[in-house]
Design an enzyme around this catalytic site. Sequence first.
Site, short mmCIF file in Angstrom:
data_model
loop_
_atom_site.label_atom_id
_atom_site.label_comp_id
_atom_site.label_asym_id
_atom_site.label_seq_id
_atom_site.Cartn_x
_atom_site.Cartn_y
_atom_site.Cartn_z
N PRO A 26 0.87 -1.18 -0.06
CA PRO A 26 -0.20 -0.04 -0.45
C PRO A 26 1.15 1.00 -0.03
O PRO A 26 2.07 1.99 0.62
CB PRO A 26 -0.99 -0.39 0.99
N MET A 27 0.49 2.05 -0.69
CA MET A 27 1.37 3.69 -1.30
C MET A 27 0.39 4.32 -0.88
O MET A 27 -0.11 4.70 -2.60
CB MET A 27 2.79 2.77 -2.68
N GLU A 51 -3.86 3.30 1.32
CA GLU A 51 -4.39 3.40 2.89
C GLU A 51 -5.95 4.58 2.40
O GLU A 51 -6.06 5.57 1.99
CB GLU A 51 -3.81 4.44 3.69
N GLN A 96 -6.78 -1.46 1.81
CA GLN A 96 -5.86 -0.73 3.09
C GLN A 96 -6.86 0.18 3.73
O GLN A 96 -7.45 1.16 3.27
CB GLN A 96 -4.86 -0.42 3.17
N CYS A 125 2.15 3.63 9.25
CA CYS A 125 2.05 5.23 8.60
C CYS A 125 2.37 5.64 10.32
O CYS A 125 1.62 6.15 10.99
CB CYS A 125 0.80 5.60 8.52
N LYS A 166 -0.76 -3.92 8.40
CA LYS A 166 0.00 -3.52 8.65
C LYS A 166 1.08 -2.87 9.62
O LYS A 166 0.24 -2.06 10.05
CB LYS A 166 0.44 -2.91 7.30
N HIS A 194 7.04 -2.96 8.19
CA HIS A 194 7.78 -2.48 7.72
C HIS A 194 8.77 -2.46 8.40
O HIS A 194 8.54 -2.12 10.07
CB HIS A 194 7.03 -1.03 7.34
N ASN A 225 8.30 -5.29 4.26
CA ASN A 225 8.33 -4.40 3.18
C ASN A 225 9.39 -3.34 4.27
O ASN A 225 9.36 -3.46 5.06
CB ASN A 225 6.64 -4.24 3.89
#
Length: 255
Positions: A26-27, A51, A96, A125, A166, A194, A225
């Site tokens: 997811p970006m 997201e 996401q 995030c 995540k 991550h 990730n």
Amino acid sequence: RTPLGAPPPAPPPPPIDFRGLEILAPMVRAGTLPLRSLSLRYGADLVFGEEIVDRKIIGAVRVENPAFGTIDYVSPRERVAVFSTRPEEKPRLIFQLGTADASLASEAALTVCRDVRGFDVNMGCPKSFSVKGGMGAALLSRPEVASDILKTLRRNLPASCSLTCKIRMLATTEKTRDFMRVCEASGAEAITVHMRTRDERPAEPAHWDEIVRLWDAVKVPVVANGDFFTRRQIDEFWKHCRGSIQQPDVSEAIG
């Protein structure tokens, strides 16, 4: 009961086996329909959307767009598509969700669940908009809230919808392992890690070596990730981990 003469309903899809996959991570501002479509065309096993915060998708109207062959979720207030997809990507599309509230997460997920294969809760995030709202990496310090979100989603979503999360590395390996166990116990079918902490930024290299100490904390699959942008980097990651983990037990989220 199926009406006489009507075809039987299609069986639910089997659970996703997250082991040994290559996944589009997811970006923000990147994981939209065009990039997801290209990634699937060139071999991605699964694609994660960018997201989307729960309140943005709640109340969105589902619109089928025959001109482009898309399904758009349109905000009545903003009159823009909050989320767009195509039927052909559904079997490999993970939505996401940015959320800090179990009830809002559930309402948002139920809005779009008919058009996606599963949901991933963003717990990593570090951006201020996310953390200030109690979302993303803020959940790393609130395991009870993270657990409630996952449990509520698993309870309310159809069994055919997968549920993952995540996260980022915490201050110590053991704290990360403990948080992973909370996620697993709360219903996560896979956990993406991550390989940076909340305070680290993309300019700082991801800690690939840490996956060796994390992958066996849980029985569900772990997705690594961080710094996977080229095929060479993926190959280097596996060389880095050779002898320490079993490759089929870990996947990579690319991006």
